[in-house]
Design a protein around this motif. Structure first.
Motif, PDB file in Angstrom:
ATOM      1  N   LEU A  81       0.833  -1.207   0.000  1.00 16.20           N
ATOM      2  CA  LEU A  81       0.000   0.000   0.000  1.00 16.20           C
ATOM      3  C   LEU A  81       0.865   1.254   0.000  1.00 16.20           C
ATOM      4  CD1 LEU A  81      -2.962  -0.782   2.433  1.00 16.20           C
ATOM      5  CD2 LEU A  81      -3.063  -0.468  -0.047  1.00 16.20           C
ATOM      6  N   GLN A  82       1.940   1.231   0.784  1.00 15.70           N
ATOM      7  CA  GLN A  82       2.841   2.382   0.786  1.00 15.70           C
ATOM      8  C   GLN A  82       3.354   2.649  -0.629  1.00 15.70           C
ATOM      9  OE1 GLN A  82       6.844   1.871   2.250  1.00 15.70           O
ATOM     10  NE2 GLN A  82       6.868   3.909   3.173  1.00 15.70           N
ATOM     11  N   ARG A  83       3.783   1.605  -1.304  1.00 12.55           N
ATOM     12  CA  ARG A  83       4.281   1.762  -2.666  1.00 12.55           C
ATOM     13  C   ARG A  83       3.172   2.275  -3.588  1.00 12.55           C
ATOM     14  NH1 ARG A  83       4.205  -0.684  -7.522  1.00 12.55           N
ATOM     15  NH2 ARG A  83       6.081  -0.489  -8.828  1.00 12.55           N
ATOM     16  N   MET A  84       1.943   1.766  -3.416  1.00 11.92           N
ATOM     17  CA  MET A  84       0.832   2.175  -4.277  1.00 11.92           C
ATOM     18  C   MET A  84       0.596   3.683  -4.198  1.00 11.92           C
ATOM     19  SD  MET A  84      -3.131   0.820  -4.238  1.00 11.92           S
ATOM     20  CE  MET A  84      -3.711   1.850  -2.869  1.00 11.92           C
ATOM     21  N   TYR A  85       0.577   4.227  -2.983  1.00 13.16           N
ATOM     22  CA  TYR A  85       0.315   5.662  -2.835  1.00 13.16           C
ATOM     23  C   TYR A  85       1.507   6.511  -3.266  1.00 13.16           C
ATOM     24  CZ  TYR A  85      -4.027   4.469  -0.570  1.00 13.16           C
ATOM     25  OH  TYR A  85      -5.278   3.971  -0.323  1.00 13.16           O
ATOM     26  N   LEU A  86       2.711   6.030  -3.018  1.00 14.08           N
ATOM     27  CA  LEU A  86       3.883   6.776  -3.471  1.00 14.08           C
ATOM     28  C   LEU A  86       3.950   6.779  -5.003  1.00 14.08           C
ATOM     29  CD1 LEU A  86       6.614   5.668  -0.884  1.00 14.08           C
ATOM     30  CD2 LEU A  86       5.331   7.812  -0.951  1.00 14.08           C
ATOM     31  N   ARG A  87       3.567   5.657  -5.629  1.00 18.35           N
ATOM     32  CA  ARG A  87       3.533   5.610  -7.094  1.00 18.35           C
ATOM     33  C   ARG A  87       2.438   6.526  -7.630  1.00 18.35           C
ATOM     34  NH1 ARG A  87       5.377   5.244 -10.784  1.00 18.35           N
ATOM     35  NH2 ARG A  87       4.561   3.545 -12.073  1.00 18.35           N
ATOM     36  N   TRP A  88       1.280   6.550  -6.948  1.00 21.04           N
ATOM     37  CA  TRP A  88       0.197   7.454  -7.363  1.00 21.04           C
ATOM     38  C   TRP A  88       0.684   8.899  -7.337  1.00 21.04           C
ATOM     39  CZ3 TRP A  88      -1.997  11.269  -4.224  1.00 21.04           C
ATOM     40  CH2 TRP A  88      -3.083  11.951  -4.785  1.00 21.04           C
ATOM     41  N   ALA A  89       1.365   9.278  -6.245  1.00 21.24           N
ATOM     42  CA  ALA A  89       1.880  10.645  -6.141  1.00 21.24           C
ATOM     43  C   ALA A  89       2.908  10.927  -7.237  1.00 21.24           C
ATOM     44  CB  ALA A  89       2.499  10.856  -4.761  1.00 21.24           C
ATOM     45  N   THR A 100       4.192   3.062   8.581  1.00 18.47           N
ATOM     46  CA  THR A 100       4.935   4.113   7.879  1.00 18.47           C
ATOM     47  C   THR A 100       4.112   5.392   7.913  1.00 18.47           C
ATOM     48  OG1 THR A 100       6.054   4.737   5.802  1.00 18.47           O
ATOM     49  CG2 THR A 100       3.971   3.565   5.611  1.00 18.47           C
ATOM     50  N   THR A 101       4.796   6.518   7.903  1.00 17.73           N
ATOM     51  CA  THR A 101       4.143   7.818   7.800  1.00 17.73           C
ATOM     52  C   THR A 101       4.868   8.634   6.738  1.00 17.73           C
ATOM     53  OG1 THR A 101       3.438   7.854  10.118  1.00 17.73           O
ATOM     54  CG2 THR A 101       3.542   9.972   8.990  1.00 17.73           C
ATOM     55  N   PHE A 102       4.111   9.188   5.810  1.00 19.37           N
ATOM     56  CA  PHE A 102       4.722  10.026   4.776  1.00 19.37           C
ATOM     57  C   PHE A 102       3.799  11.183   4.437  1.00 19.37           C
ATOM     58  CE2 PHE A 102       2.521   6.520   2.690  1.00 19.37           C
ATOM     59  CZ  PHE A 102       1.755   7.142   1.726  1.00 19.37           C
ATOM     60  N   PRO A 105       5.353  15.878  -4.860  1.00 17.90           N
ATOM     61  CA  PRO A 105       6.490  15.521  -3.996  1.00 17.90           C
ATOM     62  C   PRO A 105       6.006  14.770  -2.752  1.00 17.90           C
ATOM     63  CG  PRO A 105       6.510  17.863  -4.581  1.00 17.90           C
ATOM     64  CD  PRO A 105       5.175  17.334  -4.973  1.00 17.90           C
ATOM     65  N   THR A 106       6.798  13.821  -2.297  1.00 14.64           N
ATOM     66  CA  THR A 106       6.489  13.091  -1.073  1.00 14.64           C
ATOM     67  C   THR A 106       7.713  13.067  -0.173  1.00 14.64           C
ATOM     68  OG1 THR A 106       7.113  10.980  -2.106  1.00 14.64           O
ATOM     69  CG2 THR A 106       4.775  11.586  -2.172  1.00 14.64           C
ATOM     70  N   GLU A 107       7.467  12.876   1.119  1.00 12.76           N
ATOM     71  CA  GLU A 107       8.563  12.737   2.075  1.00 12.76           C
ATOM     72  C   GLU A 107       8.166  11.688   3.099  1.00 12.76           C
ATOM     73  OE1 GLU A 107      11.325  15.330   5.210  1.00 12.76           O
ATOM     74  OE2 GLU A 107       9.709  16.307   4.094  1.00 12.76           O
ATOM     75  N   VAL A 108       8.961  10.629   3.182  1.00  5.61           N
ATOM     76  CA  VAL A 108       8.702   9.558   4.142  1.00  5.61           C
ATOM     77  C   VAL A 108       9.353   9.949   5.468  1.00  5.61           C
ATOM     78  CG1 VAL A 108       9.000   7.115   4.675  1.00  5.61           C
ATOM     79  CG2 VAL A 108       8.617   7.830   2.306  1.00  5.61           C
ATOM     80  N   TYR A 109       8.522  10.117   6.491  1.00  4.51           N
ATOM     81  CA  TYR A 109       9.033  10.517   7.801  1.00  4.51           C
ATOM     82  C   TYR A 109       9.530   9.331   8.611  1.00  4.51           C
ATOM     83  CZ  TYR A 109       7.019  15.162   7.115  1.00  4.51           C
ATOM     84  OH  TYR A 109       6.731  16.419   6.636  1.00  4.51           O
TER      85      TYR A 109
END
Length: 372
Positions: free
Chosen positions: A147-155, A178-180, A161-165
């Motif tokens: 799921l993390q990959r799915m949303y990062l790919r969508w963005a 995970t939080t991003f 821009p995204t930032e994984v905290y």
């Protein structure tokens, strides 16, 4: 059923596009763009990195939105001319080209119209997304990472821009949480309908007997806080732990205790940040995440009180919202809107715009019914 006259379709699209332009206030948008361009040209702007990034992101977004509307208007005019040309020359190929463009244009106008439905108090904000593995053991941890990959790919597909905290890796595979951040205007309004539990059904790659496994992951979406927000946090209510950042398999990411975990004792909210090299920077980022989560909790409590005063039951979007089935058949289906897709691979690669558009319309309808 009689075919719809292209002239009527063009007229309807023209009306819809005019409505979109009115809601978005293109004149105001044009003034904002001019002002932001002036600010971005100031060499002193970059003395404040955060402010500079906010200005450039906002400018890029507004230019993109303005360009989309203007581009749709040009395409609408060109499509009308193409139909006229096809009729004048009695050219079947030109007419087919015009019909194809009309279908594509209708879809793009529909997608643009969704933007006008985002009028919530915080919809224009950037978004903080937290994903947690739930029931399902190692499969759930693997599912959370997918799921993390799915949303990062969508963005990434949209140029956001995204930032994984923070990412807490599971021992065998996948992640515990995970939080991003998705750093684009209206990211919260776009993604807030994704909040809830996502269910995966598949043959487990971790089961040596090849049995079917159901696993769950929870998604939390909150708006990023701004300076105008007032979130009172008593330092005495916080427990702050520092630890060494770790990667997959427990590998150390750096050699100092720079990662920060903050527990807000009254609410039980726990946030972490490990993406920065400095403990001070990680603490500041973690506090921003905590403020965002407390702000969202405050907003939900206020909404619940108003619903009680009106004698309404509050509808929860924080339940199971979507099924991703990979076996014995393949389908992704949203339980609220009925939106579905027969290609889970594309969905898991970030192709989720149809789901997001459907849920924005669904939420707007729910809110309209609640207000009436």
């Amino acid at each position: 059923m009689a075919a719809i006259d292209p002239a009527d379709q063009l007229k309807e699209l023209d009306s819809t596009l005019s409505g979109i332009a009115a809601v978005l206030d293109l004149d105001g948008m044009r003034r904002d763009i001019a002002e932001l361009r002036e600010q971005s040209a100031d060499p002193d702007l970059w003395n404040d990195q955060d402010r500079a990034q906010q200005v450039t992101r906002r400018l890029s977004y507004l230019e993109g939105e303005f360009g989309k509307v203007e581009g749709l208007r040009r395409r609408l005019d060109d499509t009308g001319v193409l139909f006229e040309l096809a009729a004048a020359e009695d050219d079947a190929d030109t007419r087919q080209e015009a019909e194809n463009e009309l279908a594509a244009l209708a879809k793009d106008v529909q997608q643009m119209e969704v933007r006008t439905l985002m009028a919530g108090e915080y919809d224009a904000r950037e978004a903080l997304v937290t994903i947690n593995a739930q029931a399902g053991g190692i499969d759930a941890a693997d599912w959370a990472q997918q799921l993390q990959r799915m949303y990062l790919r969508w963005a990434e597909r949209h140029g956001y821009p995204t930032e994984v905290y923070e990412t807490s890796y599971a021992e065998e595979a996948g992640i515990k949480s995970t939080t991003f951040a998705v750093k684009a205007p209206y990211a919260y309004g776009t993604l807030r309908g994704e909040h809830g539990t996502h269910r995966l059904v598949r043959i487990s790659p971790f089961d040596n007997q090849g049995r079917r496994q159901t696993s769950f992951a929870g998604l939390d979406v909150v708006p990023v806080v701004e300076q105008s927000d007032h979130v009172e946090i008593d330092e005495g209510d916080l427990r702050i732990d520092v630890y060494r950042s770790s990667g997959p398999g427990g590998q150390g990411v750096n050699t100092t205790d720079s990662a920060v975990r903050i527990t807000h004792l009254p609410s039980g909210i726990v946030v972490s940040c490990q993406n920065e090299r400095s403990q001070l920077q990680n603490r500041a980022s973690a506090m921003n995440v905590l403020q965002a989560k407390l702000l969202e909790r405050k907003r939900q409590e206020e909404a619940a009180k108003m619903a009680d005063l009106r004698g309404e039951g509050t509808s929860s979007w924080g339940t199971q919202i979507r099924n991703y089935v990979l076996h014995p058949y393949q389908i992704v289906k949203d339980l609220r809107t009925g939106q579905e897709a027969g290609n889970p691979t594309a969905v898991l690669d970030g192709d989720i715009d149809d789901f997001i558009e459907a849920e924005i319309r669904w939420m707007r309808q729910q809110e309209a019914e609640s207000d009436s």
